[in-house]
Design a protein around this motif. Structure first.
Motif, PDB file in Angstrom:
ATOM      1  N   VAL A 197      -0.602  -9.249  -0.041  1.00  0.00           N
ATOM      2  CA  VAL A 197       0.228  -8.451  -0.953  1.00  0.00           C
ATOM      3  C   VAL A 197      -0.638  -7.802  -2.035  1.00  0.00           C
ATOM      4  O   VAL A 197      -0.580  -6.591  -2.267  1.00  0.00           O
ATOM      5  N   LEU A 198      -1.478  -8.604  -2.698  1.00  0.00           N
ATOM      6  CA  LEU A 198      -2.338  -8.079  -3.765  1.00  0.00           C
ATOM      7  C   LEU A 198      -3.381  -7.123  -3.202  1.00  0.00           C
ATOM      8  O   LEU A 198      -3.642  -6.044  -3.766  1.00  0.00           O
ATOM      9  N   GLY A 199      -3.977  -7.506  -2.073  1.00  0.00           N
ATOM     10  CA  GLY A 199      -4.983  -6.645  -1.446  1.00  0.00           C
ATOM     11  C   GLY A 199      -4.398  -5.321  -0.988  1.00  0.00           C
ATOM     12  O   GLY A 199      -5.044  -4.276  -1.092  1.00  0.00           O
ATOM     13  N   GLY A 200      -3.161  -5.352  -0.503  1.00  0.00           N
ATOM     14  CA  GLY A 200      -2.515  -4.114  -0.075  1.00  0.00           C
ATOM     15  C   GLY A 200      -2.250  -3.177  -1.235  1.00  0.00           C
ATOM     16  O   GLY A 200      -2.411  -1.955  -1.123  1.00  0.00           O
ATOM     17  N   LEU A 201      -1.858  -3.747  -2.368  1.00  0.00           N
ATOM     18  CA  LEU A 201      -1.570  -2.932  -3.551  1.00  0.00           C
ATOM     19  C   LEU A 201      -2.828  -2.223  -4.041  1.00  0.00           C
ATOM     20  O   LEU A 201      -2.819  -1.022  -4.311  1.00  0.00           O
ATOM     21  N   SER A 237       0.832  -1.205   0.000  1.00  0.00           N
ATOM     22  CA  SER A 237       0.000   0.000   0.000  1.00  0.00           C
ATOM     23  C   SER A 237       0.866   1.253   0.000  1.00  0.00           C
ATOM     24  O   SER A 237       0.537   2.247  -0.650  1.00  0.00           O
ATOM     25  N   CYS A 238       1.986   1.192   0.715  1.00  0.00           N
ATOM     26  CA  CYS A 238       2.896   2.330   0.761  1.00  0.00           C
ATOM     27  C   CYS A 238       3.443   2.645  -0.628  1.00  0.00           C
ATOM     28  O   CYS A 238       3.487   3.803  -1.041  1.00  0.00           O
ATOM     29  N   VAL A 239       3.848   1.596  -1.356  1.00  0.00           N
ATOM     30  CA  VAL A 239       4.387   1.788  -2.707  1.00  0.00           C
ATOM     31  C   VAL A 239       3.345   2.418  -3.613  1.00  0.00           C
ATOM     32  O   VAL A 239       3.625   3.360  -4.365  1.00  0.00           O
TER      33      VAL A 239
END
Length: 495
Positions: free
Chosen positions: A154-158, A103-105
Motif C-alpha cells: 500500500v505504502l510502496g504503491g502510493l 498508485s492509481c489514486v
C-alpha cells in the motif's frame, strides 16, 4: 475596395490581437515562427564534456533506467515468478491489487504534484520506499506475517506513483520527437535489464525445485540490496530547468501555475477527447499481468517460473530497442508509424488469448499439473508460449501509447498532466486485474474479461492514431486557453 478609414480599423484589429497574444505568454509555434536564439543554451554547448553529459537528455534517460532497474524491475522480477514467488498466488495478488490501487489514486493527481515538487524530488520520494517491495515478500515467506506485505504494498504503491508520473513526464518531453523512440527503447531496455538480473537471481537460487510451491526466502534479500540503491540514482537526476537536449535547446517548460490553476488545467485534460480515447488502451496495457501471472503460478513448477523471470526480460531488451528504432523511422509519417506499432502488438496478443483459451480446455482434462521444462518438455513449451508472447509484446503496447501521447505536446507541464492520467488508467487496470485474480474461482473468467477489454481497446486505438499530428506543440495544447483565444482573435483580425 477598402476606404482609408476601414484600412485603419483593420490595422487596429491586428495590433490588438498581437497585444493579446503577447499578454497570453504565447509560446512560438515552430511550424510558423522560427526558434529564438535564446532557446539554445550557448553556455551548455561551450561547457566541458562532463557537464554536457551530466545535464544531457541521454544521461537523464539512463538515470531513469537505473531507477527502474532497481525499483520497478526488481518488483517485476518478483511478480514474474507468479504469485510473487509465494506458495499460492492469492495473497500476492491481493497485495499487488492494493499497490496499484494506491498508485492509481496518486497518479490521478500526479500532474499538479509533479509540477509543484519537480521530477527529481518526486523520484526521490519513490526511491526511498523501493526496499519495501522485497522486504514485504521476505517477511511473508520467512515469518508468515501477511499484514506487513499488505502494508508495504500500500505504502510502496502510493509513493511509486511519483516515479510513474515523473518518468512518464520526462519520456514525453525531454527528447526531441525524432529521438523519442530511441530513448524509450533505452529506458525500457534498462528496466528489463533489471528484470534479467532479478530473473538470474531467481533461477540460480531455485533451479533445483521441480515441483509447485514457494521460492527460497533468501532470494528476496538480494532484491532488497538492489532496491536500497535507488536514492543514489534519484539524486543524480538534474532539475528539469537544467536539462538540455543534444543540440543545446531547453526542454519546453510553460509558466508555473497556482494549485488552483494546476487542478483546473488537469480537469481540462481529463475532459479532452484524446484522454478518454487513451483510457481503455492504458487500462488494458498491463491488465494481462494479473491474468497471466496467476496462470504461471498455478500451472508451472518453481524452477520453470524462475526460468521464465529470466527468459522474458532477456527477449524484451532487443525487442524494445528495435521497436524504438522503428518509431524513429524518418521515412514514414507519424500516423503510419502509429498504425505499424499498433499492428505489431495487437495481432500476436489476439492470437495468444485464443491459444490460452485452448490451453485452459486441456488443463480441465489433464487435472492439476505443475509443468516443468525437464519433466514435461514439449507440453511445457506449448503451455508456456502464450505467456511468453503476451508478456514480451506487452511492453510494445505501453511504448506505443507513450509515443503517441508524446506526439501531441513536448511541454513538461502538459506531459505531466497527460502522463499522470495515463498512468492512473494503467494502474487502475492492474489493480482490477490482480483483484479479480485474488480469489480461488474459475481462472478462465479473468481471461474472458481480458479478451473483452482488448476488443474494446481496438476501436479506441484506431481513433487515437487518427488524431496523431505530424509535429507536437511546444505549449499545453489542451489547457492553454489563453493561447487558443489569442490565436482565434488573430485569425479573425486577419481574415
Amino acid at each position: 475596395m477598402l476606404s482609408r478609414e476601414d484600412m485603419v480599423k483593420e490595422d487596429d484589429k491586428v495590433a490588438s490581437a498581437n497585444v493579446d497574444i503577447k499578454d497570453a505568454d504565447y509560446d512560438y509555434d515552430p511550424t510558423t515562427i522560427p526558434a529564438e536564439e535564446s532557446e539554445i543554451d550557448q553556455a551548455y554547448l561551450n561547457a566541458s564534456k562532463l557537464t554536457r553529459l551530466f545535464r544531457g537528455t541521454l544521461f537523464q534517460m539512463i538515470m531513469f533506467g537505473a531507477l527502474s532497474f532497481v525499483g520497478p524491475a526488481m518488483s517485476d522480477a518478483i511478480t514474474n515468478l507468479g504469485g510473487g514467488g509465494l506458495s499460492t498466488p492469492y495473497l500476492a495478488n491481493l497485495a499487488t491489487a492494493l499497490q496499484y490501487a494506491m498508485s492509481c489514486v496518486m497518479t490521478l493527481f500526479g500532474g499538479p504534484l509533479i509540477n509543484k515538487f519537480g521530477i527529481k524530488w518526486s523520484c526521490m520520494i519513490a526511491a526511498v520506499t523501493f526496499p519495501l517491495a522485497g522486504s514485504g515478500y521476505y517477511v511473508s515467506a520467512k515469518f508468515d506475517v501477511d499484514w506487513y506485505l499488505l502494508f508495504s504494498r500500500v505504502l510502496g504503491g502510493l509513493t511509486a506513483g511519483f516515479l510513474y508520473v515523473g518518468e512518464t513526464t520526462a519520456m514525453l518531453s525531454y527528447p526531441h520527437v525524432h529521438e523519442r523512440g530511441r530513448y524509450l527503447g533505452i529506458w525500457s531496455a534498462m528496466r528489463n535489464s533489471g528484470s534479467v538480473m532479478g530473473g538470474a537471481i531467481n533461477f540460480s537460487t531455485n533451479n533445483t525445485q521441480s515441483s509447485a510451491g514457494g521460492i527460497a526466502w533468501s532470494t528476496y534479500l538480494i532484491f532488497i540490496g538492489f532496491e536500497c540503491t535507488g536514492v543514489v540514482w534519484a539524486f543524480l537526476l538534474s532539475k528539469t530547468s537544467k536539462v538540455r537536449r543534444s543540440d543545446g535547446t531547453k526542454v519546453p517548460y510553460s509558466k508555473d501555475l497556482s494549485w488552483k490553476e494546476e487542478f483546473g488545467a488537469l480537469i481540462k485534460h481529463a475532459q479532452n477527447k484524446r484522454t478518454w480515447l487513451v483510457f481503455l488502451p492504458a487500462f488494458y496495457s498491463f491488465f494481462y499481468g494479473g491474468v497471466y501471472g496467476t496462470y504461471l503460478s498455478l500451472h508451472f513448477s518453481v524452477r520453470a517460473r524462475a526460468l521464465s523471470s529470466l527468459i522474458v526480460p532477456t527477449i524484451v531488451i532487443p525487442m524494445v530497442m528495435a521497436y524504438g528504432a522503428m518509431l524513429d523511422n524518418k521515412r514514414w509519417s507519424q500516423k503510419t508509424k502509429g498504425w505499424v506499432a499498433f499492428a505489431m502488438w495487437a495481432i500476436p496478443q489476439a492470437a495468444c488469448m485464443i491459444w490460452t483459451g485452448i490451453e485452459y480446455g486441456k488443463f480441465a482434462k489433464e487435472g492439476t499439473i505443475a509443468f516443468d521444462y525437464q519433466t514435461h518438455g514439449r507440453r511445457w513449451a506449448e503451455a508456456y508460449l502464450p505467456y511468453l508472447i503476451i508478456f514480451t509484446t506487452g511492453y510494445w503496447t505501453q511504448l506505443s501509447i507513450y509515443w503517441i501521447l508524446g506526439t501531441f505536446s513536448t511541454d513538461v507541464k502538459s506531459s505531466s498532466r497527460t502522463g499522470g492520467l495515463f498512468r492512473a488508467f494503467e494502474t487502475a487496470g492492474q489493480a482490477v486485474s490482480y483483484a479479480i485474480n485474488a480469489n480461488t474461482g474459475d481462472k478462465r473468467i479473468p481471461l474472458y474479461v481480458l479478451c473483452a477489454i482488448f476488443a474494446l481497446t481496438l476501436p479506441c486505438m484506431t481513433a487515437l492514431i487518427k488524431l496523431i499530428p505530424e509535429k507536437p506543440a511546444d505549449n499545453d495544447d489542451v489547457a492553454d486557453g489563453q493561447v487558443v483565444y489569442a490565436r482565434e482573435q488573430m485569425e479573425q483580425a486577419t481574415s
